[in-house]
Motif scaffolding. Structure first.
Motif, PDB file in Angstrom:
ATOM      1  N   PRO A  13       0.806  -1.222   0.000  1.00 38.03           N
ATOM      2  CA  PRO A  13       0.000   0.000   0.000  1.00 38.03           C
ATOM      3  C   PRO A  13       0.838   1.270   0.000  1.00 38.03           C
ATOM      4  N   VAL A  14       2.147   1.150   0.215  1.00 41.66           N
ATOM      5  CA  VAL A  14       3.004   2.334   0.311  1.00 41.66           C
ATOM      6  C   VAL A  14       3.025   3.100  -1.007  1.00 41.66           C
ATOM      7  N   GLY A  15       3.126   2.376  -2.134  1.00 38.21           N
ATOM      8  CA  GLY A  15       3.196   3.026  -3.436  1.00 38.21           C
ATOM      9  C   GLY A  15       1.995   3.906  -3.718  1.00 38.21           C
ATOM     10  N   PRO A  16       0.754   3.373  -3.575  1.00 40.02           N
ATOM     11  CA  PRO A  16      -0.422   4.214  -3.799  1.00 40.02           C
ATOM     12  C   PRO A  16      -0.498   5.410  -2.854  1.00 40.02           C
ATOM     13  N   ILE A  17      -0.117   5.216  -1.588  1.00 46.47           N
ATOM     14  CA  ILE A  17      -0.159   6.323  -0.630  1.00 46.47           C
ATOM     15  C   ILE A  17       0.840   7.407  -1.021  1.00 46.47           C
ATOM     16  N   GLU A  18       2.045   7.009  -1.425  1.00 46.86           N
ATOM     17  CA  GLU A  18       3.045   7.997  -1.838  1.00 46.86           C
ATOM     18  C   GLU A  18       2.580   8.778  -3.059  1.00 46.86           C
ATOM     19  N   ALA A  19       1.978   8.089  -4.033  1.00 44.04           N
ATOM     20  CA  ALA A  19       1.503   8.757  -5.246  1.00 44.04           C
ATOM     21  C   ALA A  19       0.374   9.725  -4.919  1.00 44.04           C
ATOM     22  N   PHE A  20      -0.551   9.293  -4.072  1.00 42.64           N
ATOM     23  CA  PHE A  20      -1.657  10.185  -3.721  1.00 42.64           C
ATOM     24  C   PHE A  20      -1.170  11.342  -2.858  1.00 42.64           C
ATOM     25  N   ARG A  21      -0.184  11.105  -2.007  1.00 46.97           N
ATOM     26  CA  ARG A  21       0.376  12.193  -1.199  1.00 46.97           C
ATOM     27  C   ARG A  21       0.953  13.274  -2.099  1.00 46.97           C
ATOM     28  N   ARG A  22       1.673  12.876  -3.143  1.00 44.05           N
ATOM     29  CA  ARG A  22       2.220  13.862  -4.075  1.00 44.05           C
ATOM     30  C   ARG A  22       1.100  14.678  -4.708  1.00 44.05           C
ATOM     31  N   PHE A  23       0.040  13.977  -5.128  1.00 47.71           N
ATOM     32  CA  PHE A  23      -1.061  14.696  -5.748  1.00 47.71           C
ATOM     33  C   PHE A  23      -1.737  15.643  -4.759  1.00 47.71           C
ATOM     34  N   ALA A  24      -2.069  15.149  -3.562  1.00 45.35           N
ATOM     35  CA  ALA A  24      -2.823  15.951  -2.598  1.00 45.35           C
ATOM     36  C   ALA A  24      -2.067  17.205  -2.189  1.00 45.35           C
ATOM     37  N   VAL A  25      -0.765  17.083  -1.971  1.00 49.78           N
ATOM     38  CA  VAL A  25       0.030  18.250  -1.580  1.00 49.78           C
ATOM     39  C   VAL A  25       0.178  19.213  -2.754  1.00 49.78           C
ATOM     40  N   LEU A  26       0.366  18.672  -3.956  1.00 47.14           N
ATOM     41  CA  LEU A  26       0.392  19.512  -5.159  1.00 47.14           C
ATOM     42  C   LEU A  26      -0.926  20.262  -5.317  1.00 47.14           C
ATOM     43  N   HIS A  27      -2.030  19.566  -5.138  1.00 47.21           N
ATOM     44  CA  HIS A  27      -3.349  20.186  -5.234  1.00 47.21           C
ATOM     45  C   HIS A  27      -3.475  21.337  -4.236  1.00 47.21           C
ATOM     46  N   GLY A  28      -3.072  21.078  -2.983  1.00 49.99           N
ATOM     47  CA  GLY A  28      -3.171  22.113  -1.962  1.00 49.99           C
ATOM     48  C   GLY A  28      -2.280  23.304  -2.260  1.00 49.99           C
ATOM     49  N   PHE A  29      -1.092  23.052  -2.768  1.00 51.77           N
ATOM     50  CA  PHE A  29      -0.166  24.129  -3.129  1.00 51.77           C
ATOM     51  C   PHE A  29      -0.764  25.014  -4.223  1.00 51.77           C
ATOM     52  N   ALA A  30      -1.226  24.393  -5.305  1.00 52.64           N
ATOM     53  CA  ALA A  30      -1.776  25.169  -6.425  1.00 52.64           C
ATOM     54  C   ALA A  30      -3.067  25.870  -6.026  1.00 52.64           C
TER      55      ALA A  30
END
Length: 285
Positions: A12-29
């Protein structure tokens, strides 16, 4: 049973890492887009929140510290909540809950499975509740809500024009929804009510099909298509990307593959707001 169905992954680490990148990117933008389009009274606080979100975004590029990014993003989200409440839109809370779950995962691999279960459950709950809400609202059965939106919104008028006759489309567009006695907000055929009912039926049925592993791939594909079709009228691009990425947590590599296209959408928004040379609607957020 639900936990196994929702979060059973060999890694499950891979999906969590990928979604973490997206979620933080989303929040930044989103944070910078909010700051760029905010009222003057909110500007200092929203700029401060955007700066915090930027620190969270930069942490993503330090592999050993990337797990800290959701922790850093949380104060930015809470500050934005304080500044915008009670006018905060409901999509913001979806982001907040997801980032809390990512923060709880921390650096521990054993917590990733629990976080993945929580995020998947969040997607299923939101999908089901949106369908239930439409049933309780009672204006989707005969298409009245969509007819009202055709009369009020140019976006919906364009999206649903093929589902009503030209005469009915013109009649709905001529109505003033803010004037007493206007109406009725009804379609003269069966296509618009059929589309209206299909939305809540799918939103109630798809969660169960997503949880059931045998129908999961099909149900996720249908849910993603439904989200995309709704955007023809709603144009809530930020929500569509965020909820779409939550749904992609039910796939093997969907979040990783969606990261670059998602980043390009946010880059477009930031360039549009910064330069003013590209069309941009704050409602997209």
């Amino acid at each position: 049973m639900l936990g196994r169905a929702m979060g059973e992954e060999r890694d499950p680490v891979g999906p969590i890492e990928a979604f973490r990148r997206f979620a933080v990117l989303h929040g930044f933008a989103r944070s910078w887009l909010w700051a760029a389009t905010a009222e003057a009274s909110w500007l200092p606080g929203l700029v401060g929140a955007a700066l915090i979100a930027t620190v969270a975004f930069l942490l993503l590029w330090i592999p050993q510290r990337a797990w800290l990014a959701p922790f850093v993003a949380l104060p930015a989200l809470l500050l934005q909540l304080v500044l915008t409440f009670p006018l905060t839109d409901n999509h913001f809370f979806l982001e907040l809950y997801a980032v809390v779950l990512l923060a709880l995962a921390g650096p521990r691999d054993e917590a990733a499975s629990l976080a993945l279960t929580g995020l998947r459950s969040l997607a299923v709950i939101v999908l089901f509740v949106t369908g239930l809400q439409k049933v309780l609202y009672g204006q989707y059965f005969d298409g009245q809500f969509l007819a009202f939106m055709v009369s009020q919104s140019e976006r919906f008028a364009l999206a649903f024009a093929p589902l009503v006759s030209e005469a009915q489309h013109a009649a709905l567009r001529a109505l003033d929804p803010m004037r007493t006695g206007q109406g009725p907000f009804r379609a003269d055929g069966w296509l618009l009510p059929a589309a209206s009912n299909a939305v809540w039926i799918l939103e109630l049925a798809l969660p169960g099909l997503i949880v059931w592993t045998r129908s999961r791939a099909f149900a996720v594909a249908v849910a993603l298509a439904l989200v995309a079709l709704i955007q023809l009228g709603a144009r809530e691009i930020g929500f569509a990307l965020f909820f779409g990425n939550l749904l992609l947590l039910f796939t093997a590599n969907g979040n990783r593959l969606a990261l670059i296209p998602s980043a390009l959408v946010y880059a477009y928004g930031l360039v549009a707001v910064t330069t003013g040379t590209l069309p941009f609607d704050p409602g997209w957020l």
